[in-house]
Design a protein around this motif. Structure first.
Motif, mmCIF file in Angstrom:
data_model
loop_
_atom_site.group_PDB
_atom_site.id
_atom_site.type_symbol
_atom_site.label_atom_id
_atom_site.label_comp_id
_atom_site.label_asym_id
_atom_site.label_seq_id
_atom_site.Cartn_x
_atom_site.Cartn_y
_atom_site.Cartn_z
ATOM 1 N N LEU A 93 36.621 45.514 34.374
ATOM 2 C CA LEU A 93 36.296 46.068 35.694
ATOM 3 C C LEU A 93 35.221 45.244 36.399
ATOM 4 O O LEU A 93 35.277 45.054 37.617
ATOM 5 N N ARG A 94 34.254 44.739 35.653
ATOM 6 C CA ARG A 94 33.207 43.894 36.246
ATOM 7 C C ARG A 94 33.799 42.609 36.801
ATOM 8 O O ARG A 94 33.405 42.134 37.860
ATOM 9 N N GLN A 95 34.744 42.026 36.059
ATOM 10 C CA GLN A 95 35.400 40.807 36.543
ATOM 11 C C GLN A 95 36.179 41.094 37.818
ATOM 12 O O GLN A 95 36.130 40.318 38.781
ATOM 13 N N GLU A 96 36.886 42.230 37.849
ATOM 14 C CA GLU A 96 37.625 42.609 39.054
ATOM 15 C C GLU A 96 36.660 42.858 40.215
ATOM 16 O O GLU A 96 36.934 42.464 41.355
ATOM 17 N N LEU A 97 35.533 43.494 39.910
ATOM 18 C CA LEU A 97 34.522 43.748 40.936
ATOM 19 C C LEU A 97 33.987 42.435 41.496
ATOM 20 O O LEU A 97 33.867 42.275 42.714
ATOM 21 N N ASN A 98 33.693 41.478 40.630
ATOM 22 C CA ASN A 98 33.199 40.170 41.086
ATOM 23 C C ASN A 98 34.223 39.477 41.984
ATOM 24 O O ASN A 98 33.857 38.861 42.987
ATOM 25 N N GLU A 99 35.502 39.574 41.637
ATOM 26 C CA GLU A 99 36.547 38.983 42.474
ATOM 27 C C GLU A 99 36.598 39.650 43.848
ATOM 28 O O GLU A 99 36.741 38.979 44.875
ATOM 29 N N LEU A 100 36.466 40.986 43.865
ATOM 30 C CA LEU A 100 36.473 41.706 45.145
ATOM 31 C C LEU A 100 35.258 41.321 45.997
ATOM 32 O O LEU A 100 35.380 41.124 47.210
ATOM 33 N N VAL A 101 34.110 41.212 45.358
ATOM 34 C CA VAL A 101 32.886 40.837 46.092
ATOM 35 C C VAL A 101 33.016 39.420 46.643
ATOM 36 O O VAL A 101 32.635 39.153 47.781
ATOM 37 N N ASP A 102 33.583 38.511 45.849
ATOM 38 C CA ASP A 102 33.804 37.140 46.336
ATOM 39 C C ASP A 102 34.777 37.137 47.523
ATOM 40 O O ASP A 102 34.558 36.445 48.509
ATOM 41 N N GLN A 103 35.827 37.934 47.396
ATOM 42 C CA GLN A 103 36.805 38.030 48.478
ATOM 43 C C GLN A 103 36.146 38.580 49.741
ATOM 44 O O GLN A 103 36.390 38.103 50.850
ATOM 45 N N ARG A 104 35.279 39.575 49.588
ATOM 46 C CA ARG A 104 34.569 40.168 50.736
ATOM 47 C C ARG A 104 33.637 39.136 51.379
ATOM 48 O O ARG A 104 33.508 39.074 52.603
ATOM 49 N N GLY A 105 33.042 38.296 50.562
ATOM 50 C CA GLY A 105 32.138 37.256 51.078
ATOM 51 C C GLY A 105 32.872 36.202 51.902
ATOM 52 O O GLY A 105 32.272 35.563 52.759
ATOM 53 N N ARG A 106 34.158 36.012 51.640
ATOM 54 C CA ARG A 106 34.934 35.011 52.380
ATOM 55 C C ARG A 106 35.456 35.560 53.707
ATOM 56 O O ARG A 106 36.021 34.810 54.491
ATOM 57 N N MET A 107 35.299 36.841 53.958
ATOM 58 C CA MET A 107 35.828 37.435 55.202
ATOM 59 C C MET A 107 34.893 37.186 56.360
ATOM 60 O O MET A 107 33.784 37.011 56.311
#
Length: 107
Positions: A93-107
């Motif tokens: 879940l932490r890895q998935e969270l990090n991916e979501l946060v990275d994706q949010r940072g690219r928006m």
């Protein structure tokens, strides 16, 4: 005196650059205001982008809550295999969270 002149010249140059860059944004918005179809397309794109950001923020908060829930339940688990499974699940879940946060940072 010469140092003041150079400082003033540098300040004016930076000011002119920042004004010209902000003018680019204004020109693009003026261009879309002149064309109603372009303006409505831009509004739709902005709305879709905002909606996507909101959805992504919701997913991030859901992941955080799930990690916190598992972390809170961890001391109550009695057998070792349940604890190992819970920790592995939290890591996933932490890895998935990090991916979501990275994706949010690219928006």
């Amino acid at each position: 005196m010469r140092h003041r002149f150079i400082s003033l010249l540098s300040f004016v140059g930076v000011l002119a650059l920042s004004l010209s860059l902000s003018g680019c944004d204004k020109l693009s918005s003026i261009g879309s205001k002149g064309d109603p179809e372009a303006a409505s397309a831009a509004d739709a794109a902005n709305a879709a982008s905002a909606s996507a950001k909101i959805e992504l923020d919701r997913k991030i908060e859901d992941k955080k809550a799930e990690i916190e829930r598992i972390n809170a339940d961890l001391p109550n688990l009695t057998d070792e295999q349940s604890k190992i499974d819970a920790v592995n699940n939290m890591e996933r879940l932490r890895q998935e969270l990090n991916e979501l946060v990275d994706q949010r940072g690219r928006m």
